[in-house]
Design a protein around this motif. Structure first.
Motif, PDB file in Angstrom:
ATOM      1  N   LEU A  55     124.414  21.923  -5.158  1.00  0.00           N
ATOM      2  CA  LEU A  55     123.589  21.526  -4.014  1.00  0.00           C
ATOM      3  C   LEU A  55     122.730  20.320  -4.363  1.00  0.00           C
ATOM      4  CD1 LEU A  55     122.803  22.229  -1.113  1.00  0.00           C
ATOM      5  CD2 LEU A  55     121.046  23.759  -2.017  1.00  0.00           C
ATOM      6  N   THR A  56     122.218  20.286  -5.569  1.00  0.00           N
ATOM      7  CA  THR A  56     121.404  19.148  -6.013  1.00  0.00           C
ATOM      8  C   THR A  56     122.227  17.867  -6.013  1.00  0.00           C
ATOM      9  OG1 THR A  56     120.034  20.574  -7.389  1.00  0.00           O
ATOM     10  CG2 THR A  56     120.015  18.225  -7.904  1.00  0.00           C
ATOM     11  N   THR A  59     123.082  16.683  -2.335  1.00  0.00           N
ATOM     12  CA  THR A  59     121.956  16.205  -1.523  1.00  0.00           C
ATOM     13  C   THR A  59     121.207  15.039  -2.163  1.00  0.00           C
ATOM     14  OG1 THR A  59     120.505  17.868  -2.549  1.00  0.00           O
ATOM     15  CG2 THR A  59     121.590  18.468  -0.473  1.00  0.00           C
ATOM     16  N   SER A  60     121.644  14.616  -3.329  1.00  0.00           N
ATOM     17  CA  SER A  60     120.959  13.503  -3.988  1.00  0.00           C
ATOM     18  C   SER A  60     121.181  12.215  -3.199  1.00  0.00           C
ATOM     19  CB  SER A  60     121.470  13.330  -5.415  1.00  0.00           C
ATOM     20  OG  SER A  60     122.856  13.047  -5.412  1.00  0.00           O
ATOM     21  N   LYS A  68     123.193  12.372   5.117  1.00  0.00           N
ATOM     22  CA  LYS A  68     124.156  13.383   4.705  1.00  0.00           C
ATOM     23  C   LYS A  68     123.939  14.676   5.490  1.00  0.00           C
ATOM     24  CE  LYS A  68     124.600  11.871  -0.144  1.00  0.00           C
ATOM     25  NZ  LYS A  68     124.535  12.320  -1.558  1.00  0.00           N
ATOM     26  N   VAL A  70     125.215  18.632   4.793  1.00  0.00           N
ATOM     27  CA  VAL A  70     125.903  19.549   3.887  1.00  0.00           C
ATOM     28  C   VAL A  70     126.014  20.898   4.593  1.00  0.00           C
ATOM     29  CG1 VAL A  70     125.885  20.698   1.640  1.00  0.00           C
ATOM     30  CG2 VAL A  70     124.989  18.353   1.873  1.00  0.00           C
ATOM     31  N   TYR A  89     115.736  24.911  -3.061  1.00  0.00           N
ATOM     32  CA  TYR A  89     115.848  23.730  -2.191  1.00  0.00           C
ATOM     33  C   TYR A  89     114.925  23.858  -0.972  1.00  0.00           C
ATOM     34  CZ  TYR A  89     117.940  19.906   0.445  1.00  0.00           C
ATOM     35  OH  TYR A  89     118.133  18.739   1.139  1.00  0.00           O
ATOM     36  N   PRO A  93     113.085  20.103   0.311  1.00  0.00           N
ATOM     37  CA  PRO A  93     114.303  19.499   0.850  1.00  0.00           C
ATOM     38  C   PRO A  93     114.279  17.980   0.721  1.00  0.00           C
ATOM     39  CG  PRO A  93     112.859  20.211   2.624  1.00  0.00           C
ATOM     40  CD  PRO A  93     112.247  20.713   1.352  1.00  0.00           C
ATOM     41  N   VAL A  97     118.591  14.216   4.741  1.00  0.00           N
ATOM     42  CA  VAL A  97     119.709  15.135   4.498  1.00  0.00           C
ATOM     43  C   VAL A  97     119.503  16.366   5.369  1.00  0.00           C
ATOM     44  CG1 VAL A  97     120.900  16.609   2.821  1.00  0.00           C
ATOM     45  CG2 VAL A  97     120.068  14.346   2.134  1.00  0.00           C
ATOM     46  N   VAL A  99     120.867  20.205   5.673  1.00  0.00           N
ATOM     47  CA  VAL A  99     121.609  21.283   5.023  1.00  0.00           C
ATOM     48  C   VAL A  99     121.710  22.446   6.004  1.00  0.00           C
ATOM     49  CG1 VAL A  99     121.636  22.981   3.158  1.00  0.00           C
ATOM     50  CG2 VAL A  99     120.926  20.616   2.696  1.00  0.00           C
TER      51      VAL A  99
END
Length: 321
Positions: A55-56, A59-60, A68, A70, A89, A93, A97, A99
């Protein structure tokens, strides 16, 4: 919130076992992001195969600072690695991004769900649509979003015909929208979906509950001759009798009590009309006959066809003439 109101946020929880609604919520969120960022990067992650730290990485920030989305699917099947990473996360956050965590129900991942609630993460409810009232509302909403309408009998016929699966119900609505014009009524539904298993079973049930033994047996024998299994027919008759019993139990207690049954108004009205021909004793006899048939068609009897026909005749005979 319902799927139709899902909006992008740093983290969105899509929770519930109704896969069609969950998919629609995710698709709507992606579409809303693309309205402002057509080149957004969309990544799908299967929670069951998630690797620690993934996940890191996903989402970087990218080299060109692109947005992005995800989509983490199947959180109810996740291992500890995802649950721990996702919970961390939530506290921090990444900007730009989105998520989306899709959880299909169950106890696995409850700690993450609780953490999301504490963090006030927007939650899209995608619970299973079980009652006929909810299915009727779903049909009306599907048609309304397509700019069409169906009358009450048309909605009821469609739910009876295709109501066991929400995805099939949505597809049936789409077909009727594409292939018909004007107000959608029972005749149009029967033309396209009258041969479905559920429709045949409910036609048998309707005739039996009305006390029309001849019609009920004729419909039953036709259904069996075309390959229909006795089990769904017994289930359809049982469902009609349960509806009568539920409405009968609250009859005289006012409209508020009827609303608590989780049925569409037309179902309550129809059951109330049917109950004029039924006594409590007759209803008890019919329910007992169907319960016996249910056991027999599921293995306790030697001849499932005979069992369901006998039950249909007993139901029709129990009507108070």
């Amino acid at each position: 919130m319902p799927w139709s109101q899902a909006e992008p946020a740093p983290v969105v929880l899509v929770s519930g076992a109704e896969a069609l609604l969950s998919e629609r919520a995710s698709e709507r969120i992606v579409a809303r992001v693309r309205e402002t960022d057509p080149d957004v990067e969309v990544t799908r992650v299967d929670a069951a195969t998630y690797a620690a730290g993934e996940l890191t990485v996903l989402t970087s920030p990218s080299l060109f600072a692109e947005g992005k989305v995800v989509l983490v699917e199947g959180v109810e099947r996740a291992g500890d690695a995802l649950l721990l990473d996702a919970e961390a996360y939530l506290a921090d956050p990444v900007p730009d991004v989105v998520v989306v965590l899709r959880h299909g129900g169950g106890q696995r991942g409850k700690r993450l769900l609780d953490a999301a609630k504490r963090a006030q993460v927007p939650t899209v409810a995608c619970d299973p649509v079980k009652t006929d009232a909810d299915k009727s509302a779903f049909v009306q909403d599907e048609l309304r979003r397509a700019g069409r309408r169906a009358d009450a009998r048309g909605v009821r016929a469609l739910v009876d015909a295709v109501g066991s699966d929400l995805r099939e119900l949505a597809a049936a609505c789409a077909q009727l929208v594409a292939d018909t014009t004007g107000l959608i009524g029972e005749e149009a539904v029967q033309r396209y979906h009258g041969g479905r298993v559920e429709a045949t079973g409910f036609q048998v049930a309707d005739a039996a509950v009305a006390g029309d033994a001849g019609k009920a047996v004729a419909l039953l024998r036709h259904a069996l001759a075309t390959g229909l299994d006795p089990v769904p027919i017994v289930a359809a008759v049982a469902a009609r009798l349960r509806t009568l019993a539920k409405v009968g139990a609250v009859r005289g207690r006012g409209a508020a009590a009827a609303r608590e049954l989780g049925m569409a108004p037309w179902q309550v009205d129809r059951a109330a009309q049917d109950l004029r021909r039924w006594t409590p004793e007759g209803l008890a006899v019919a329910i007992s006959a169907v319960a016996q048939a249910d056991a027999e068609v599921k293995g306790e009897g030697r001849d499932p066809r005979f069992a369901v026909e006998r039950a249909v005749l007993r139901v029709a005979a129990a009507v108070d003439r």
